[in-house]
Scaffold this motif. Sequence first.
Motif, PDB file in Angstrom:
ATOM      1  N   LEU A   1      35.435  41.750 -43.818  1.00  0.00           N
ATOM      2  CA  LEU A   1      36.027  42.970 -43.265  1.00  0.00           C
ATOM      3  C   LEU A   1      35.061  43.638 -42.282  1.00  0.00           C
ATOM      4  N   ASP A   2      33.788  43.651 -42.650  1.00  0.00           N
ATOM      5  CA  ASP A   2      32.774  44.222 -41.769  1.00  0.00           C
ATOM      6  C   ASP A   2      32.750  43.475 -40.428  1.00  0.00           C
ATOM      7  N   GLU A   3      32.823  42.157 -40.500  1.00  0.00           N
ATOM      8  CA  GLU A   3      32.816  41.333 -39.278  1.00  0.00           C
ATOM      9  C   GLU A   3      34.067  41.588 -38.426  1.00  0.00           C
ATOM     10  N   LEU A   4      35.230  41.709 -39.093  1.00  0.00           N
ATOM     11  CA  LEU A   4      36.480  41.973 -38.363  1.00  0.00           C
ATOM     12  C   LEU A   4      36.431  43.342 -37.672  1.00  0.00           C
ATOM     13  N   ALA A   5      35.891  44.330 -38.367  1.00  0.00           N
ATOM     14  CA  ALA A   5      35.779  45.672 -37.773  1.00  0.00           C
ATOM     15  C   ALA A   5      34.842  45.632 -36.565  1.00  0.00           C
ATOM     16  N   GLU A   6      33.728  44.946 -36.723  1.00  0.00           N
ATOM     17  CA  GLU A   6      32.752  44.821 -35.639  1.00  0.00           C
ATOM     18  C   GLU A   6      33.390  44.132 -34.430  1.00  0.00           C
ATOM     19  N   ARG A   7      34.089  43.038 -34.705  1.00  0.00           N
ATOM     20  CA  ARG A   7      34.712  42.248 -33.640  1.00  0.00           C
ATOM     21  C   ARG A   7      35.743  43.057 -32.853  1.00  0.00           C
ATOM     22  N   ASN A   8      36.404  43.967 -33.551  1.00  0.00           N
ATOM     23  CA  ASN A   8      37.458  44.757 -32.897  1.00  0.00           C
ATOM     24  C   ASN A   8      37.002  46.151 -32.472  1.00  0.00           C
ATOM     25  N   GLY A   9      35.694  46.394 -32.556  1.00  0.00           N
ATOM     26  CA  GLY A   9      35.136  47.650 -32.068  1.00  0.00           C
ATOM     27  C   GLY A   9      35.533  48.873 -32.878  1.00  0.00           C
ATOM     28  N   LEU A  10      35.706  48.682 -34.200  1.00  0.00           N
ATOM     29  CA  LEU A  10      36.139  49.785 -35.070  1.00  0.00           C
ATOM     30  C   LEU A  10      34.958  50.262 -35.916  1.00  0.00           C
ATOM     31  N   PRO A  11      34.683  51.562 -35.932  1.00  0.00           N
ATOM     32  CA  PRO A  11      33.483  52.045 -36.610  1.00  0.00           C
ATOM     33  C   PRO A  11      33.578  52.174 -38.127  1.00  0.00           C
ATOM     34  N   LEU A  12      34.795  52.241 -38.690  1.00  0.00           N
ATOM     35  CA  LEU A  12      34.938  52.576 -40.110  1.00  0.00           C
ATOM     36  C   LEU A  12      35.414  51.389 -40.939  1.00  0.00           C
ATOM     37  N   ARG A  13      34.894  51.311 -42.165  1.00  0.00           N
ATOM     38  CA  ARG A  13      35.295  50.264 -43.114  1.00  0.00           C
ATOM     39  C   ARG A  13      35.546  50.915 -44.465  1.00  0.00           C
ATOM     40  N   SER A  14      36.792  50.879 -44.941  1.00  0.00           N
ATOM     41  CA  SER A  14      37.168  51.437 -46.231  1.00  0.00           C
ATOM     42  C   SER A  14      37.238  50.287 -47.232  1.00  0.00           C
ATOM     43  N   MET A  15      36.201  50.166 -48.059  1.00  0.00           N
ATOM     44  CA  MET A  15      36.164  49.040 -49.003  1.00  0.00           C
ATOM     45  C   MET A  15      35.227  49.373 -50.152  1.00  0.00           C
ATOM     46  N   GLY A  16      35.557  48.840 -51.322  1.00  0.00           N
ATOM     47  CA  GLY A  16      34.758  49.086 -52.508  1.00  0.00           C
ATOM     48  C   GLY A  16      35.423  50.081 -53.438  1.00  0.00           C
ATOM     49  N   MET A  17      35.477  49.719 -54.738  1.00  0.00           N
ATOM     50  CA  MET A  17      36.066  50.577 -55.767  1.00  0.00           C
ATOM     51  C   MET A  17      35.071  50.707 -56.918  1.00  0.00           C
ATOM     52  N   SER A  18      35.518  51.229 -58.067  1.00  0.00           N
ATOM     53  CA  SER A  18      34.577  51.550 -59.151  1.00  0.00           C
ATOM     54  C   SER A  18      33.679  50.385 -59.551  1.00  0.00           C
ATOM     55  N   GLY A  19      34.214  49.174 -59.574  1.00  0.00           N
ATOM     56  CA  GLY A  19      33.438  48.031 -60.056  1.00  0.00           C
ATOM     57  C   GLY A  19      32.524  47.402 -59.021  1.00  0.00           C
ATOM     58  N   ASP A  20      32.703  47.747 -57.744  1.00  0.00           N
ATOM     59  CA  ASP A  20      31.962  46.998 -56.715  1.00  0.00           C
ATOM     60  C   ASP A  20      31.531  47.851 -55.518  1.00  0.00           C
ATOM     61  N   TYR A  21      31.563  49.189 -55.668  1.00  0.00           N
ATOM     62  CA  TYR A  21      31.282  50.019 -54.486  1.00  0.00           C
ATOM     63  C   TYR A  21      29.850  49.876 -53.979  1.00  0.00           C
ATOM     64  N   GLU A  22      28.906  49.571 -54.884  1.00  0.00           N
ATOM     65  CA  GLU A  22      27.515  49.421 -54.427  1.00  0.00           C
ATOM     66  C   GLU A  22      27.370  48.206 -53.518  1.00  0.00           C
ATOM     67  N   SER A  23      28.032  47.102 -53.900  1.00  0.00           N
ATOM     68  CA  SER A  23      28.044  45.905 -53.055  1.00  0.00           C
ATOM     69  C   SER A  23      28.687  46.210 -51.709  1.00  0.00           C
ATOM     70  N   ALA A  24      29.778  46.977 -51.737  1.00  0.00           N
ATOM     71  CA  ALA A  24      30.478  47.335 -50.491  1.00  0.00           C
ATOM     72  C   ALA A  24      29.568  48.155 -49.573  1.00  0.00           C
ATOM     73  N   VAL A  25      28.832  49.104 -50.160  1.00  0.00           N
ATOM     74  CA  VAL A  25      27.910  49.926 -49.362  1.00  0.00           C
ATOM     75  C   VAL A  25      26.853  49.044 -48.698  1.00  0.00           C
ATOM     76  N   MET A  26      26.351  48.074 -49.435  1.00  0.00           N
ATOM     77  CA  MET A  26      25.315  47.202 -48.880  1.00  0.00           C
ATOM     78  C   MET A  26      25.854  46.313 -47.758  1.00  0.00           C
ATOM     79  N   LEU A  27      27.180  46.133 -47.741  1.00  0.00           N
ATOM     80  CA  LEU A  27      27.796  45.252 -46.734  1.00  0.00           C
ATOM     81  C   LEU A  27      28.572  46.024 -45.675  1.00  0.00           C
ATOM     82  N   GLY A  28      28.285  47.344 -45.552  1.00  0.00           N
ATOM     83  CA  GLY A  28      28.808  48.073 -44.404  1.00  0.00           C
ATOM     84  C   GLY A  28      29.895  49.088 -44.653  1.00  0.00           C
ATOM     85  N   ALA A  29      30.301  49.314 -45.911  1.00  0.00           N
ATOM     86  CA  ALA A  29      31.368  50.297 -46.179  1.00  0.00           C
ATOM     87  C   ALA A  29      30.981  51.674 -45.635  1.00  0.00           C
TER      88      ALA A  29
END
Length: 220
Positions: free
Chosen positions: A178-206
Amino acid sequence: MADAADRLADVKANIAEAARRAQRKADDITLIAVSKTHGADTIRPLIAAGQHHFGENRVQEAAAKWPALRAEAGGITLHLIGQLQSNKAEEAVELFDAIHSVDRPSLVQALAKACAKLGRQPQLFVQVNIGDEEQKGGCAVADLPALLAEAAEAGLTIEGLMAIPPADVEPAPYFALLDELAERNGLPLRSMGMSGDYESAVMLGATHVRVGTALFGTRP
């Protein structure tokens, strides 16, 4: 009240630590408290503890509880994170400050019409069906460029992408995609990560994480 404040502090500390490890600023990550199915009495302690961003799945449920809550407390930002029917587009534009589930041409057209009529546009995210799951909403990865082009042509500003990885698998590759797709399309925001995995999402660009259980406890 103390429980809500403690849970909020814990989640914020985890976000800050994940951001630090990724050499990011914690202030660049928006924590959305997913308040779907929770009543006003459960939500108020989190507002009192300083939480301002809340996420709802359904327009009807949000319309029933948030106008009164917002009258009590200023500065609330409301996010629609569930699927949106085209016939509810106008109500959603009126009620929500952000919509994370733009996923098809018919909804793009309904939102464009509603935004023009009401003279306001919420922050918009395209939901991507990142795991290509039949039962899930979201635009197919291959269809993303065409949907973004259609939104631009309709006069909508899309600021980011949203995704929910498949359950019971390692989410990190999906967050990275998702981070790569956002980057490729010039979009600054990434909404990803929930209770079980939000820390991983933050580390990957959320930029936005949607946390329910870790803030509210188990759903009723």
